[in-house]
Design a protein around this motif. Sequence first.
Motif, PDB file in Angstrom:
ATOM      1  N   UNK A 133     -37.863  -2.928 -11.374  1.00 60.68           N
ATOM      2  CA  UNK A 133     -37.202  -3.214 -12.648  1.00 60.68           C
ATOM      3  C   UNK A 133     -36.149  -2.166 -12.979  1.00 60.68           C
ATOM      4  N   UNK A 134     -36.444  -0.909 -12.661  1.00 62.83           N
ATOM      5  CA  UNK A 134     -35.458   0.150 -12.906  1.00 62.83           C
ATOM      6  C   UNK A 134     -34.217  -0.070 -12.046  1.00 62.83           C
ATOM      7  N   UNK A 135     -34.420  -0.527 -10.811  1.00 66.99           N
ATOM      8  CA  UNK A 135     -33.274  -0.838  -9.944  1.00 66.99           C
ATOM      9  C   UNK A 135     -32.446  -1.971 -10.537  1.00 66.99           C
ATOM     10  N   UNK A 136     -33.131  -2.993 -11.093  1.00 72.19           N
ATOM     11  CA  UNK A 136     -32.416  -4.113 -11.703  1.00 72.19           C
ATOM     12  C   UNK A 136     -31.634  -3.672 -12.924  1.00 72.19           C
ATOM     13  N   UNK A 137     -32.276  -2.907 -13.810  1.00 70.13           N
ATOM     14  CA  UNK A 137     -31.598  -2.420 -15.017  1.00 70.13           C
ATOM     15  C   UNK A 137     -30.386  -1.582 -14.632  1.00 70.13           C
ATOM     16  N   UNK A 138     -30.547  -0.712 -13.650  1.00 68.17           N
ATOM     17  CA  UNK A 138     -29.449   0.162 -13.240  1.00 68.17           C
ATOM     18  C   UNK A 138     -28.324  -0.638 -12.588  1.00 68.17           C
ATOM     19  N   UNK A 139     -28.681  -1.633 -11.786  1.00 70.14           N
ATOM     20  CA  UNK A 139     -27.667  -2.447 -11.109  1.00 70.14           C
ATOM     21  C   UNK A 139     -26.847  -3.260 -12.098  1.00 70.14           C
ATOM     22  N   UNK A 140     -27.414  -3.508 -13.286  1.00 68.78           N
ATOM     23  CA  UNK A 140     -26.697  -4.281 -14.309  1.00 68.78           C
ATOM     24  C   UNK A 140     -25.989  -3.394 -15.330  1.00 68.78           C
ATOM     25  N   UNK A 141     -26.125  -2.086 -15.190  1.00 71.29           N
ATOM     26  CA  UNK A 141     -25.560  -1.167 -16.180  1.00 71.29           C
ATOM     27  C   UNK A 141     -24.049  -1.055 -16.039  1.00 71.29           C
ATOM     28  N   UNK A 142     -23.452  -0.415 -17.023  1.00 71.57           N
ATOM     29  CA  UNK A 142     -22.004  -0.245 -17.007  1.00 71.57           C
ATOM     30  C   UNK A 142     -21.296  -1.584 -17.083  1.00 71.57           C
ATOM     31  N   UNK A 143     -20.355  -1.806 -16.182  1.00 74.38           N
ATOM     32  CA  UNK A 143     -19.586  -3.049 -16.158  1.00 74.38           C
ATOM     33  C   UNK A 143     -20.024  -3.966 -15.016  1.00 74.38           C
ATOM     34  N   UNK A 144     -21.280  -3.839 -14.606  1.00 73.88           N
ATOM     35  CA  UNK A 144     -21.732  -4.550 -13.422  1.00 73.88           C
ATOM     36  C   UNK A 144     -22.247  -5.956 -13.690  1.00 73.88           C
ATOM     37  N   UNK A 145     -22.206  -6.393 -14.942  1.00 77.32           N
ATOM     38  CA  UNK A 145     -22.508  -7.791 -15.268  1.00 77.32           C
ATOM     39  C   UNK A 145     -21.228  -8.436 -15.781  1.00 77.32           C
ATOM     40  N   UNK A 146     -20.792  -9.489 -15.142  1.00 79.49           N
ATOM     41  CA  UNK A 146     -19.629 -10.222 -15.621  1.00 79.49           C
ATOM     42  C   UNK A 146     -20.014 -11.030 -16.859  1.00 79.49           C
ATOM     43  N   UNK A 147     -19.017 -11.613 -17.517  1.00 74.38           N
ATOM     44  CA  UNK A 147     -19.308 -12.464 -18.667  1.00 74.38           C
ATOM     45  C   UNK A 147     -20.155 -13.662 -18.260  1.00 74.38           C
ATOM     46  N   UNK A 148     -19.827 -14.273 -17.114  1.00 70.96           N
ATOM     47  CA  UNK A 148     -20.616 -15.411 -16.635  1.00 70.96           C
ATOM     48  C   UNK A 148     -22.056 -14.999 -16.356  1.00 70.96           C
ATOM     49  N   UNK A 149     -22.240 -13.811 -15.772  1.00 70.66           N
ATOM     50  CA  UNK A 149     -23.592 -13.328 -15.507  1.00 70.66           C
ATOM     51  C   UNK A 149     -24.321 -13.018 -16.809  1.00 70.66           C
ATOM     52  N   UNK A 150     -23.602 -12.495 -17.790  1.00 75.98           N
ATOM     53  CA  UNK A 150     -24.221 -12.207 -19.083  1.00 75.98           C
ATOM     54  C   UNK A 150     -24.749 -13.485 -19.727  1.00 75.98           C
ATOM     55  N   UNK A 151     -23.938 -14.547 -19.663  1.00 73.93           N
ATOM     56  CA  UNK A 151     -24.370 -15.840 -20.211  1.00 73.93           C
ATOM     57  C   UNK A 151     -25.588 -16.352 -19.449  1.00 73.93           C
TER      58      UNK A 151
END
Length: 501
Positions: A133-151
């Motif tokens: 889970x920490x790897x997932x949270x870190x991989x999504x941090x900063x600008x690593x989630x696009x708008x489409x991924x956020x949705x």
Amino acid sequence: MTRERHCLPLVRAEIDTYSQPVVFMHQDCHVCRAEGFRALTRVRIACGGRSVIASLNVVTGAGWLGPEAAALSDAAWAALRPRLGDMGQFSHPELPEAASLIRAKVYGERLHQAQFATIIKDAMAHRLSDLDLAAFVTACAGEHLSTCETIALTRAMQEAGRSLEWGEGPVLDKHCVGGLPGNRTTPIVVAIAAAAGLVIPKTSSRAITSPSGTADTMEVMAPVALDTAAMRKVVEAQGGCIVWGGALRLSPADDILIRIERPLDFDSDGQLIASILSKKAAAGSDRVVIDIPVGPTAKVRSENAAEALSARLRATAREIGLDLAIHVSDGSQPVGYGIGPALEAMDVLKVLRRTPDAPGDLRERALVLAGLLLEMSGETAGVERARVLLDSGAAEHRFMAICAAQGGFAEPAEAPYRIPVEAPRDGVITAIDNRLIARVAKLAGAPQQARAGVLLMARPGTLVQRGQPLFEIWAETPGELAYARDFANAQKEIFRIEVPK
């Protein structure tokens, strides 16, 4: 090998592992040897038709646990609900499908909704370790989630829980993205909106990285851990509530991610948006006001960052059917006088009770946000209407009725230990560091110790003399008081004091 070779009687470890199922086994346990279990191995435990996947902690000495039993943490015990002495069957779980998806995200691949749904499903089933889970949270941090991924993540989190429905008419909500100590406008906004006859079933979180969340502050004054049926009764009777969302399991995946984000002390824009909007949609809201404080030491540091966050919030809200209004506010300094659950509750009550010493900045912020909600519901002059409801006492009356409906009102109590932190020199206060003053409050014990925190005694623009109190640290134990005081005294820029030219 017979089934009994894989079994051990279960005992309760009476250890709180913060919602993470953990099993404790001795290194000489025959199951550990037979299965090749090592520390942090993921272990499947079955008992009485139920199962849980837990992380293994290995006991090495001849202490409290021998090789003849396995001990379960509070979370694992609650998941299995065994009777004392029941046998647990131990095995290696299948490799979770989400593991490869998290690895893909770490290496920069973009995920779609079904893939996020798989990760959320495996997280909720405890098939993922905290390292995963920490790897997932870190991989999504900063600008690593696009708008489409956020949705996509927002939808996956919303669909993983249940959603409430409130019938016809607008259902309101309000949220602040955080980073501004003392900005406890929610109880005031809910009281005003409910006094106006609107429906505002507010679900709030406990603190993640701050000295207090709305649920922490509200819990000082009234119970907040209501189930869905109790929450519905409050809203039907009073039009609004302020309850802890974790007890309702509206977006349970978010609670899992928050558990990981709290010790990491960060969250990303994409996950922040998915967290906020999945909970708003699940709570049955359709009109939401988002407050984004902007300041050099707030969570959002610049106008450009606020614009980027606002654009992504609007795009996500539009896709999941929420009517959204965004208010960008001043985040340059703390709001009110108190930082910490009880101290913030005192400020809230002063505003609702219209006392002469009520913090004006907290009052005005709440009026603006309440006004936006009223206008989203058809009012033409929302702030003016909100002011009338507050000044007439209608908001105070409704707030007290909500507290009574949630289980009864209690006055906030003062901490037994206090010490002032004084100005090191003469001059004018030009700034307060939001992050450092929040850190002092947390070291004093907030939010876990409800009466702990910081009471501000001077604000930017104030002329102070050397030795004059700038703020007071409140704590429930002498040790926490000393710890917070030592940190505060070691910092040179909590309060920036400059000599007038």
